[in-house]
Design a protein around this motif. Structure first.
Motif, PDB file in Angstrom:
ATOM      1  N   GLN A  20       5.281  14.960  10.884  1.00 42.00           N
ATOM      2  CA  GLN A  20       5.537  13.715  11.615  1.00 42.00           C
ATOM      3  C   GLN A  20       4.674  12.569  11.094  1.00 42.00           C
ATOM      4  O   GLN A  20       5.016  11.403  11.249  1.00 42.00           O
ATOM      5  N   ASP A  21       3.529  12.909  10.469  1.00 45.14           N
ATOM      6  CA  ASP A  21       2.617  11.879   9.971  1.00 45.14           C
ATOM      7  C   ASP A  21       3.008  11.360   8.590  1.00 45.14           C
ATOM      8  O   ASP A  21       2.504  10.325   8.157  1.00 45.14           O
ATOM      9  N   LEU A  22       3.894  12.082   7.906  1.00 47.51           N
ATOM     10  CA  LEU A  22       4.207  11.746   6.508  1.00 47.51           C
ATOM     11  C   LEU A  22       4.735  10.321   6.366  1.00 47.51           C
ATOM     12  O   LEU A  22       4.190   9.509   5.611  1.00 47.51           O
ATOM     13  N   LEU A  23       5.804   9.995   7.115  1.00 49.77           N
ATOM     14  CA  LEU A  23       6.421   8.668   6.994  1.00 49.77           C
ATOM     15  C   LEU A  23       5.458   7.559   7.437  1.00 49.77           C
ATOM     16  O   LEU A  23       5.272   6.581   6.702  1.00 49.77           O
ATOM     17  N   PRO A  24       4.821   7.681   8.638  1.00 43.91           N
ATOM     18  CA  PRO A  24       3.889   6.615   9.048  1.00 43.91           C
ATOM     19  C   PRO A  24       2.742   6.396   8.034  1.00 43.91           C
ATOM     20  O   PRO A  24       2.381   5.256   7.760  1.00 43.91           O
ATOM     21  N   TRP A  25       2.210   7.480   7.470  1.00 39.33           N
ATOM     22  CA  TRP A  25       1.104   7.337   6.513  1.00 39.33           C
ATOM     23  C   TRP A  25       1.599   6.681   5.228  1.00 39.33           C
ATOM     24  O   TRP A  25       0.893   5.864   4.635  1.00 39.33           O
ATOM     25  N   ALA A  26       2.826   7.057   4.799  1.00 40.65           N
ATOM     26  CA  ALA A  26       3.375   6.460   3.577  1.00 40.65           C
ATOM     27  C   ALA A  26       3.616   4.969   3.774  1.00 40.65           C
ATOM     28  O   ALA A  26       3.292   4.146   2.900  1.00 40.65           O
ATOM     29  N   VAL A  27       4.154   4.597   4.942  1.00 36.20           N
ATOM     30  CA  VAL A  27       4.390   3.181   5.236  1.00 36.20           C
ATOM     31  C   VAL A  27       3.059   2.426   5.274  1.00 36.20           C
ATOM     32  O   VAL A  27       2.932   1.324   4.712  1.00 36.20           O
ATOM     33  N   ALA A  28       2.051   3.022   5.917  1.00 32.70           N
ATOM     34  CA  ALA A  28       0.729   2.381   5.999  1.00 32.70           C
ATOM     35  C   ALA A  28       0.170   2.130   4.597  1.00 32.70           C
ATOM     36  O   ALA A  28      -0.362   1.047   4.310  1.00 32.70           O
ATOM     37  N   ALA A  29       0.302   3.131   3.704  1.00 31.20           N
ATOM     38  CA  ALA A  29      -0.227   2.993   2.341  1.00 31.20           C
ATOM     39  C   ALA A  29       0.504   1.888   1.586  1.00 31.20           C
ATOM     40  O   ALA A  29      -0.134   1.031   0.945  1.00 31.20           O
ATOM     41  N   LEU A  30       1.839   1.869   1.675  1.00 29.99           N
ATOM     42  CA  LEU A  30       2.633   0.873   0.949  1.00 29.99           C
ATOM     43  C   LEU A  30       2.323  -0.542   1.425  1.00 29.99           C
ATOM     44  O   LEU A  30       2.103  -1.449   0.622  1.00 29.99           O
ATOM     45  N   VAL A  31       2.311  -0.721   2.756  1.00 30.79           N
ATOM     46  CA  VAL A  31       2.044  -2.055   3.306  1.00 30.79           C
ATOM     47  C   VAL A  31       0.627  -2.497   2.946  1.00 30.79           C
ATOM     48  O   VAL A  31       0.395  -3.649   2.563  1.00 30.79           O
ATOM     49  N   ALA A  32      -0.335  -1.565   3.019  1.00 30.09           N
ATOM     50  CA  ALA A  32      -1.717  -1.917   2.687  1.00 30.09           C
ATOM     51  C   ALA A  32      -1.827  -2.341   1.219  1.00 30.09           C
ATOM     52  O   ALA A  32      -2.511  -3.322   0.898  1.00 30.09           O
ATOM     53  N   LEU A  33      -1.163  -1.618   0.332  1.00 32.25           N
ATOM     54  CA  LEU A  33      -1.197  -1.956  -1.094  1.00 32.25           C
ATOM     55  C   LEU A  33      -0.611  -3.347  -1.331  1.00 32.25           C
ATOM     56  O   LEU A  33      -1.161  -4.155  -2.078  1.00 32.25           O
ATOM     57  N   LEU A  34       0.513  -3.607  -0.661  1.00 31.23           N
ATOM     58  CA  LEU A  34       1.196  -4.890  -0.828  1.00 31.23           C
ATOM     59  C   LEU A  34       0.317  -6.037  -0.319  1.00 31.23           C
ATOM     60  O   LEU A  34       0.124  -7.049  -1.014  1.00 31.23           O
ATOM     61  N   VAL A  35      -0.224  -5.889   0.885  1.00 33.19           N
ATOM     62  CA  VAL A  35      -1.024  -6.960   1.483  1.00 33.19           C
ATOM     63  C   VAL A  35      -2.338  -7.141   0.710  1.00 33.19           C
ATOM     64  O   VAL A  35      -2.802  -8.262   0.533  1.00 33.19           O
ATOM     65  N   ALA A  36      -2.903  -6.035   0.218  1.00 33.14           N
ATOM     66  CA  ALA A  36      -4.136  -6.141  -0.569  1.00 33.14           C
ATOM     67  C   ALA A  36      -3.883  -6.936  -1.851  1.00 33.14           C
ATOM     68  O   ALA A  36      -4.770  -7.638  -2.344  1.00 33.14           O
ATOM     69  N   ARG A  37      -2.662  -6.831  -2.375  1.00 35.01           N
ATOM     70  CA  ARG A  37      -2.322  -7.577  -3.592  1.00 35.01           C
ATOM     71  C   ARG A  37      -2.095  -9.050  -3.276  1.00 35.01           C
ATOM     72  O   ARG A  37      -2.492  -9.930  -4.034  1.00 35.01           O
ATOM     73  N   LEU A  38      -1.458  -9.307  -2.121  1.00 36.65           N
ATOM     74  CA  LEU A  38      -1.154 -10.691  -1.735  1.00 36.65           C
ATOM     75  C   LEU A  38      -2.406 -11.437  -1.277  1.00 36.65           C
ATOM     76  O   LEU A  38      -2.557 -12.629  -1.528  1.00 36.65           O
TER      77      LEU A  38
END
Lengths: 234, 100
Positions: free
Chosen positions: A188-206
């Motif tokens: 159950q944690d797989l999707l939420p953790w993957a979304v958190a990682a992707l969004v964090a990477l994107l925002v860290a770049r922006l």
């Protein structure tokens, strides 16, 4: 939770014992903060005072990174507010303990709220343990080494200058990675953790150099998890 | 040993802002009882918050961070001890850094 929530010395000792090995992981972080504070022109007393009262390394490092003389009162305050917004997201998860405590215990415990102690407290709550003294104990076990190593870093000052990218800095990251392991509850944690990682990477770049990626990643991931649960239940 | 008034004011501001975050989040949720979806979201928060913290560092850290991260997880799974995991992970990162 069936047990009544308690707040005892035994609970504090348990928190203290569990957090001491974790505090080893923040030693390099404390020393780096002290070195940076010295470089920014803060006195030993000011450096020690800041670590003792703010007690939130990432915000201290960020504020010290753009320090000036006279000190940027508004800028430093805003930096602390933004970087530490994540702490506001942590408090509510402690409700199973804090809701059953009264008065000073709640507000004193919250002063010592930091990522590592909080993660360990969540693991305790999930295991059904009910001694809220744990949180204050773990907070103190992290607070004292933090203040001492900040002061030591200031004293070492120009002597100790690990270059950026030195593997010693990985200890800060390793501390958070190891805390993630017991927080994994299954698929159950797989999707939420993957979304958190992707969004964090994107925002860290922006927004490089800010800490919005933590808040954005956490909110996006958690909402994803909650919505997936609601769809699964419907 | 000196205390500069402006520096003291800045430290005080940081202290108040940080305590506002620490206590304010809990205080707010005591006034507004969260619904079911909000409670579910809060249950996911511990994991997603730390993932959000480590993801950019792992991504940009290169081979030393990847090796260190893998070793940290392996040591944590094997021992369940945070201190051991941090040492093993940092050691692995250091080794890769030395071997570059």
């Amino acid at each position: 939770m069936t047990d009544a929530v308690r707040f005892t010395r035994a609970g504090m000792r348990r928190g203290l014992r569990q957090a001491l090995p974790v505090s080893l992981g923040i030693l390099p972080f404390g020393i780096v903060t002290g070195v940076v504070a010295q470089g920014a022109g803060l006195s030993l007393a000011e450096t020690t005072l800041m670590s003792a009262t703010v007690f939130a390394g990432a915000s201290q490092l960020m504020a010290l990174g753009s320090w000036a003389h006279p000190a940027p009162v508004l800028g430093a305050t805003l930096a602390a507010l933004v970087v530490n917004l994540r702490l506001a997201l942590m408090g509510p998860a402690l409700a199973p303990w804090l809701d059953r405590l009264r008065g000073w215990r709640v507000w004193l415990t919250l002063f010592f709220l930091v990522d590592h102690g909080w993660a360990m407290a969540i693991t305790e709550i999930r295991a059904g343990r009910s001694d809220a003294g744990f949180l204050l104990g773990s907070g103190l076990a992290l607070w004292l080494p933090w203040v001492v190593t900040s002061a030591a870093g200031h004293l070492l000052g120009s002597l100790l200058r690990p270059p950026p990218g030195h593997p010693l800095f990985f200890a800060a990251l390793a501390a958070f990675i190891s805390l993630l392991v017991p927080l994994w509850r299954g698929r159950q944690d797989l999707l939420p953790w993957a979304v958190a990682a992707l969004v964090a990477l994107l925002v860290a770049r922006l927004l490089p150099g800010s800490y919005w990626h933590i808040v954005a990643g956490a909110l996006a991931g958690s909402l994803t998890g909650a919505l997936a649960e609601r769809r699964g239940a419907a | 040993m000196s205390l500069d008034p402006a520096t003291l004011a800045a430290i005080l501001g940081m202290t108040l802002a940080t305590y506002l975050c620490r206590a304010g989040g809990y205080w707010l949720f005591r006034q507004i009882r969260p619904g079911r979806t909000m409670r579910a979201a809060l249950a996911y928060l511990p994991g997603t918050l730390f993932v959000g913290y480590v993801a950019p560092g792992l991504w940009s850290g290169g081979p030393q961070a990847w090796a260190g991260g893998a070793m940290t997880v392996a040591a944590m799974v094997a021992t369940g001890n945070v201190g051991v995991a941090i040492f093993a992970g940092t050691g692995a990162a250091w080794l890769v850094w030395l071997l570059r």
